[in-house]
Design a protein around this motif. Structure first.
Motif, short mmCIF file in Angstrom:
data_model
loop_
_atom_site.label_atom_id
_atom_site.label_comp_id
_atom_site.label_asym_id
_atom_site.label_seq_id
_atom_site.Cartn_x
_atom_site.Cartn_y
_atom_site.Cartn_z
N SER A 389 0.40 -1.00 -0.05
CA SER A 389 -0.07 -0.40 -0.03
C SER A 389 1.17 1.29 0.27
CB SER A 389 -0.58 -0.18 1.70
OG SER A 389 0.10 0.30 2.47
N THR A 390 0.52 2.02 -0.51
CA THR A 390 0.97 3.92 -0.47
C THR A 390 0.01 4.43 0.20
OG1 THR A 390 1.53 5.17 -1.29
CG2 THR A 390 0.12 4.56 -2.82
N ASN A 391 0.84 5.27 0.51
CA ASN A 391 0.41 6.67 1.22
C ASN A 391 0.00 7.75 0.42
OD1 ASN A 391 2.75 7.98 1.15
ND2 ASN A 391 2.71 8.57 3.27
N LYS A 392 -0.02 7.99 -0.44
CA LYS A 392 -0.72 9.08 -1.75
C LYS A 392 -0.57 8.43 -2.83
CE LYS A 392 2.90 11.83 -1.53
NZ LYS A 392 3.75 13.19 -1.97
N LEU A 393 -1.15 9.94 -3.41
CA LEU A 393 -1.94 9.74 -4.54
C LEU A 393 -0.17 9.76 -5.55
CD1 LEU A 393 -4.42 9.54 -6.98
CD2 LEU A 393 -3.97 12.21 -6.92
N GLY A 394 0.02 9.06 -6.45
CA GLY A 394 1.08 8.68 -7.29
C GLY A 394 1.23 7.58 -7.92
N GLU A 395 1.82 7.43 -8.75
CA GLU A 395 1.82 5.45 -9.91
C GLU A 395 2.71 4.93 -9.27
OE1 GLU A 395 1.38 3.89 -13.94
OE2 GLU A 395 3.18 4.90 -13.54
N ILE A 396 2.60 4.09 -8.39
CA ILE A 396 4.04 3.14 -8.21
C ILE A 396 3.61 1.78 -9.24
CG2 ILE A 396 4.24 1.38 -6.39
CD1 ILE A 396 3.81 3.54 -4.29
N ALA A 397 4.55 1.20 -9.93
CA ALA A 397 4.79 0.84 -10.69
C ALA A 397 5.71 -0.91 -10.43
CB ALA A 397 4.28 0.87 -12.70
N PHE A 419 4.17 -6.66 -8.14
CA PHE A 419 2.85 -6.04 -7.71
C PHE A 419 2.45 -5.83 -9.16
CE2 PHE A 419 4.12 -7.02 -3.31
CZ PHE A 419 3.34 -7.35 -2.68
N SER A 420 1.17 -5.48 -9.60
CA SER A 420 0.65 -4.61 -10.47
C SER A 420 0.19 -3.50 -9.71
CB SER A 420 -0.92 -4.95 -10.64
OG SER A 420 -2.08 -4.66 -9.78
N PRO A 421 0.40 -2.26 -10.83
CA PRO A 421 0.77 -0.73 -10.98
C PRO A 421 -0.80 -0.52 -9.11
CG PRO A 421 0.49 -0.83 -12.83
CD PRO A 421 0.22 -2.22 -12.27
N PHE A 422 -0.07 0.47 -8.20
CA PHE A 422 -1.63 1.21 -7.75
C PHE A 422 -0.70 2.85 -7.02
CE2 PHE A 422 1.96 -0.37 -5.04
CZ PHE A 422 1.96 -0.32 -4.03
N GLY A 423 -2.21 3.14 -6.35
CA GLY A 423 -2.01 4.38 -6.59
C GLY A 423 -1.99 5.29 -7.36
N ALA A 466 10.90 -0.20 -7.67
CA ALA A 466 9.38 0.28 -7.70
C ALA A 466 9.50 1.33 -9.16
CB ALA A 466 8.51 0.31 -6.98
N ALA A 467 9.19 1.76 -10.12
CA ALA A 467 9.28 2.97 -10.75
C ALA A 467 7.64 3.54 -10.03
CB ALA A 467 8.43 2.59 -12.56
N ILE A 468 8.29 5.00 -9.80
CA ILE A 468 7.43 5.75 -8.78
C ILE A 468 7.71 7.00 -9.79
CG2 ILE A 468 7.20 6.61 -6.62
CD1 ILE A 468 8.47 4.87 -4.94
N HIS A 469 6.07 7.73 -10.21
CA HIS A 469 6.40 8.48 -10.54
C HIS A 469 7.17 8.50 -11.70
CE1 HIS A 469 3.98 10.56 -7.93
NE2 HIS A 469 5.96 10.46 -6.70
#
Length: 483
Positions: A389-397, A419-423, A466-469
């Motif tokens: 889980s993530t605590n904020k909006l923004g793609e995690i892939a 894990f599949s993309p979320f956030g 992970a790829a974040i933003h």
């Protein structure tokens, strides 16, 4: 459908039917002892055994083809109450197959058919004519084989017991249709091999191991180039179905082969792999190309993904109008931009928030939620369930977390959690529209043995990326992963 027959009680009929079919399966493998046992059943005037012997001689299953012998056994089966063999015997005389054509003799055998449980006798005659016209043409035109078997399937998959009873008396019940399809499929026709696999899937056979039998025939069809079978093999290896161990790379290969032939389901399944990024790294451009090809074939599943991607701006600019259009296509709704104000407003708001989100990195949390026992028809010992889980909006892939699981005996093993993309948004629903936390993603770890099913909280995170933003991040080095 056998329950409609009056000659036997249900338990006795079922057991005799299964025994004759079991012996036939062995005879098909050239088991001489099984042939003798079937003959013994026939000598006791068992109608199913007699009908099976008629089929064996009609089609030359481990014996030379012999129309006279086939008629002999079908006629004997017919004499045991009219449930089996009457229309089969009539067929030879009606169309002059192996004997001189004799319409009167054909009519006599047809009239011996037991009609109990059949509501419409005209329907019985109509079905018989349509079935056997096709069969007679298939004697010289093998292209008619698929059409006959598919016609029988369409009737057998209907809702009316009367039709199914009629098909059984004609000699084309589910097991009889499977038997004929199987004989013809031996010649290598990929579509017939696919149909045989489907019949096992849908319970046309008495056998308990229906899934493994289906997989065997689907494999033959797939190897011969049949795209639906190739897609099914991809699904089997992707998810580890039917007791087959999951093999992501084989899944990818089979999906690719089916997608190259334009199979609608394979296009979506392959696109899904590139979208989720659990087997291979995320490739949104490849995914959206495949989804668009499937959408052009009117795939509602493809519309689901396309709606999601246009909503989230994955490989395309966010387009709330297209997102809503594809959402309505998926749901079979009339396309109307004003019909879903909540979706429209949330889509625009999420797009704005993503553009203006704080560029500081989020905190990602990993949790072992539970462990499911068994799975894959007994092929798995357990499946530990992890949630990120993530605590904020923004793609995690492309989130990959390597964990070390340790049991109470001190033994350890490493697993990579994908894990599949979320956030991505604040919709709080999954792509199917079901309620779901948009800021979480989950995965199951397939365990073939019980050795590490009870690791409890005793697991250690060894690596996490992970790829974040859109940027690759080492979560442990950045200190943004919590357990």
């Amino acid at each position: 459908m056998i329950a409609l027959l009056c000659a036997w009680s249900w338990p006795a009929a079922s057991q005799a039917h299964d025994e004759a079919e079991r012996l036939y399966d062995l005879i098909e493998q050239h088991d001489a002892k099984a042939f003798d046992l079937l003959l013994a059943l026939a000598k006791d005037d068992d109608p199913q055994a007699l009908a099976v012997l008629g089929f064996i001689y009609e089609h030359g299953v481990s014996v030379p083809r012999n129309a006279g012998q086939a008629i002999h056994y079908y006629a004997q089966a017919c004499a045991q109450g009219g449930n089996y063999g009457c229309r089969n015997a009539a067929y030879f005389y009606e169309y002059g197959i192996g004997v001189a054509q004799d319409v009167g003799q054909a009519r006599w055998y047809a009239q011996q058919t037991n009609t109990d449980g059949i509501d419409d006798l005209d329907e019985l005659e109509s079905l018989s004519r349509r079935i056997y016209d096709r069969k007679a043409r298939a004697e010289t035109d093998i292209g008619m084989r698929v059409r006959l078997i598919d016609f029988a399937r369409s009737i057998l998959s209907g809702l009316y017991d009367s039709e199914k009873a009629a098909m059984f008396r004609i000699g084309f019940g589910k097991r009889e249709t499977l038997r004929l399809a199987r004989v013809w499929a031996q010649d290598g026709d990929p579509v017939l091999n696919f149909m045989v696999g489907s019949f096992y899937n849908f319970g046309y056979s008495y056998v308990d191991n229906k899934n493994s039998e289906a997989f065997k025939w689907f494999s033959r069809a797939a190897a011969a180039g049949e795209p639906r079978s190739q897609n099914l093999l991809g699904l089997t290896y992707a998810e580890g179905l039917w007791g087959i161990q999951a093999d992501p790379q084989l899944a990818l290969q089979w999906y690719e082969r089916a997608a190259q032939q334009g199979d609608q389901d394979a296009l979506v399944n392959l696109g899904r792999i590139f979208y989720l990024g659990e087997i291979v790294p995320v490739d949104y451009e490849r995914a959206i190309s495949l989804f668009k090809q499937a959408a052009a074939k009117d795939s509602p599943r493809a519309a689901r993904f396309l709606s999601w991607m246009y909503y989230n701006g994955q490989s395309v600019k966010t387009d709330c109008r297209k997102a809503l259009q594809y959402r309505q296509i998926r749901r079979g709704e009339r396309q109307d931009e004003s019909s879903d104000a909540t979706f429209w407003t949330t889509c625009k708001g999420d797009s704005y928030r993503r553009k203006n989100a704080d560029q500081t990195l989020p905190v990602v949390t990993l949790q072992h939620k539970s462990t499911f026992s068994g799975g894959n028809d007994g092929g798995l010992a357990c499946e530990p369930h992890f949630i990120a889980s993530t605590n904020k909006l923004g793609e995690i892939a492309n989130l990959r977390i390597t964990v070390e699981l340790r049991n109470d005996r001190g033994a350890a093993t490493q697993r990579i959690l994908a894990f599949s993309p979320f956030g991505l948004n604040t919709m709080d629903e999954d792509m199917n529209g079901r309620e779901y936390n948009s800021f979480t993603s989950s995965t199951l770890v397939q365990m073939q043995t019980k050795e590490f099913c009870d690791f409890g909280p005793n697991y250690k995170i060894l690596a996490a990326t992970a790829a974040i933003h859109g940027h690759n991040v080492d979560l442990l080095a950045e200190g943004i992963l919590k357990q």
